[in-house]
Write an enzyme that holds these catalytic residues in place. Structure first.
Site, short mmCIF file in Angstrom:
data_model
loop_
_atom_site.label_atom_id
_atom_site.label_comp_id
_atom_site.label_asym_id
_atom_site.label_seq_id
_atom_site.Cartn_x
_atom_site.Cartn_y
_atom_site.Cartn_z
N ARG A 70 56.55 -31.05 34.24
CA ARG A 70 56.04 -30.76 35.58
C ARG A 70 56.72 -31.66 36.59
O ARG A 70 56.17 -32.66 37.04
CB ARG A 70 54.52 -30.91 35.59
N GLN A 112 59.81 -26.36 38.86
CA GLN A 112 58.67 -25.56 39.32
C GLN A 112 58.86 -24.07 39.09
O GLN A 112 57.91 -23.37 38.74
CB GLN A 112 58.40 -25.84 40.80
N ASP A 132 57.93 -23.14 35.49
CA ASP A 132 56.64 -23.61 34.99
C ASP A 132 55.70 -22.44 34.71
O ASP A 132 54.87 -22.06 35.54
CB ASP A 132 56.03 -24.57 36.01
N SER A 150 51.83 -23.08 34.87
CA SER A 150 51.23 -23.00 36.20
C SER A 150 51.08 -21.55 36.65
O SER A 150 50.06 -21.16 37.22
CB SER A 150 52.07 -23.78 37.21
N TYR A 157 48.68 -34.20 34.30
CA TYR A 157 47.46 -33.76 33.62
C TYR A 157 46.41 -34.86 33.64
O TYR A 157 46.74 -36.05 33.70
CB TYR A 157 47.75 -33.40 32.15
#
Length: 373
Positions: free
Chosen positions: A122, A127, A130, A133, A229
């Site tokens: 992350r 991004q 990902d 997500s 996280y």
């Protein structure tokens, strides 16, 4: 290079790893795309659209497995399918290697390079790759709709000739991607929303969506990992957390739980005692049910009623919005492939943080720093 796409066979799985739109992009890069017959039907992408995008429709699953250089899937193929891959083939999918050491051993033994979409770091540069997500955002949205459907009340305030109905009170536990999307959706539906997370860093994001952030004094301990996280708390801090959750869950019509710890069972946030204290007709939607659940009474794949409270443990929420989930996953996948491939060939540059962390096994060895630790 032959890139293979399989029809997903896992129960409740309707997504597909590549959409026709992204297939066309890869064909332009001179990659050969083989798609198993019917692979996209669960996401409403017929074979004809893949053929129009330049893909070859393969009637035989075994032919895709035995011929492909790169295999793209959502869920991990079963052992029999993996054994049909040729040595040196690359498998890219959700691997969940920490939870499945036997899979890691199988990939090593077969000489398969395994890349986990769940292991993409992350960081800002990753991004667009990902997938966790992307899928969590869908899960958060869908969880709010499920909760609204289960609840026997309006969500927004309603002013009627018969009187004014106050808005529903909702609580979201965990303000990661899924939690933030659940908050945003509940707010659009008109509910009053509170949210709890052990990471004080997310308070601003929660409040920017119009929700109230429930604060608990947990001291100066670090509450999140390098990847963003939430960390598991010690027992004394867990007790403080539970007291705060109990207080706010008691007055909530809806509770949505989203808390996960990578490589570990989901933490218990809602105990049986808390459920007993909730008003009859209240609803809990436990997004973490596939990892054991955040509610002590959750039954995965079922909606159960305990002490007058409906507790929903849904199967595979992203798959319930399979068309958009497939589109997002497919774009994550092509972004990773664009990083991996150089002049049409895989280049495993382990100096690159994304390649190093995403690659679980390569040439019979474990590469993943996460697994080595």
């Amino acid at each position: 290079m032959i890139v293979g796409v399989l029809k997903e066979t896992a129960e409740h799985e309707r997504r597909v790893a590549l959409t026709p739109e992204v297939t066309a992009q890869l064909v332009k890069q001179e990659l050969e795309i083989w798609v198993e017959e019917g692979a996209g039907l669960g996401s409403n992408f017929p074979d004809a659209e893949y053929e129009e995008s330049g893909a070859k429709i393969a009637e035989s699953r075994d032919k895709v497995l035995s011929e492909c250089d790169i295999l793209l899937t959502i869920q991990t193929p079963d052992e029999a399918d993996i054994k049909k891959l040729k040595k040196g083939a690359i498998l890219i999918c959700f691997l969940w290697a920490l939870q499945h050491p036997e899979l890691v051993e199988l990939l090593k033994e077969q000489g398969i390079t395994g890349m986990g979409m769940d292991a993409v770091p992350r960081i800002s540069r990753a991004q667009n790759m990902d997938a966790l997500s992307s899928m969590s955002s869908i899960a958060g949205y869908k969880s709010a709709l499920i909760a609204a459907n289960e609840l026997d009340k309006y969500l927004p305030m309603m002013m009627t000739a018969a009187g004014t109905i106050p808005p529903a009170k909702t609580l979201v536990l965990g303000a990661g991607v899924a939690g933030l999307q659940a908050i945003a959706t509940l707010r659009r539906l008109g509910a009053v929303v509170e949210a709890f997370d052990i990471r004080p860093e997310v308070k601003e994001q929660v409040e920017s969506l119009g929700a109230k952030f429930v604060e608990v004094e947990l001291g100066d301990d670090e509450t999140q990992t390098e990847g963003g996280y939430a960390k598991e708390l010690d027992k004394s801090k867990q007790e403080l957390q539970r007291e705060a959750i109990h207080k706010h869950a008691r007055k909530s019509d809806i509770v949505i739980t989203t808390a996960l710890i990578p490589g570990r069972p989901a933490p218990i946030l809602i105990t049986e005692e808390m459920v007993k204290d909730m008003a009859p007709g209240s609803v809990i939607v436990d997004i973490a049910s596939e990892n054991g659940g955040n509610c002590e009474l959750t039954e995965h794949g079922k909606t159960v009623e305990k002490y007058g409270v409906s507790i929903v443990g849904p199967y595979n929420l992203p798959s319930q919005l399979s068309l958009h989930a497939s589109k997002l996953y497919s774009k994550n996948m092509v972004a990773l492939l664009n990083l991996l491939l150089e002049d049409g060939k895989p280049n495993f540059n382990f100096e690159d943080e994304i390649i190093k962390n995403t690659t679980i096994t390569h040439q019979g060895e474990v590469i993943s720093p996460m697994l080595k630790e």
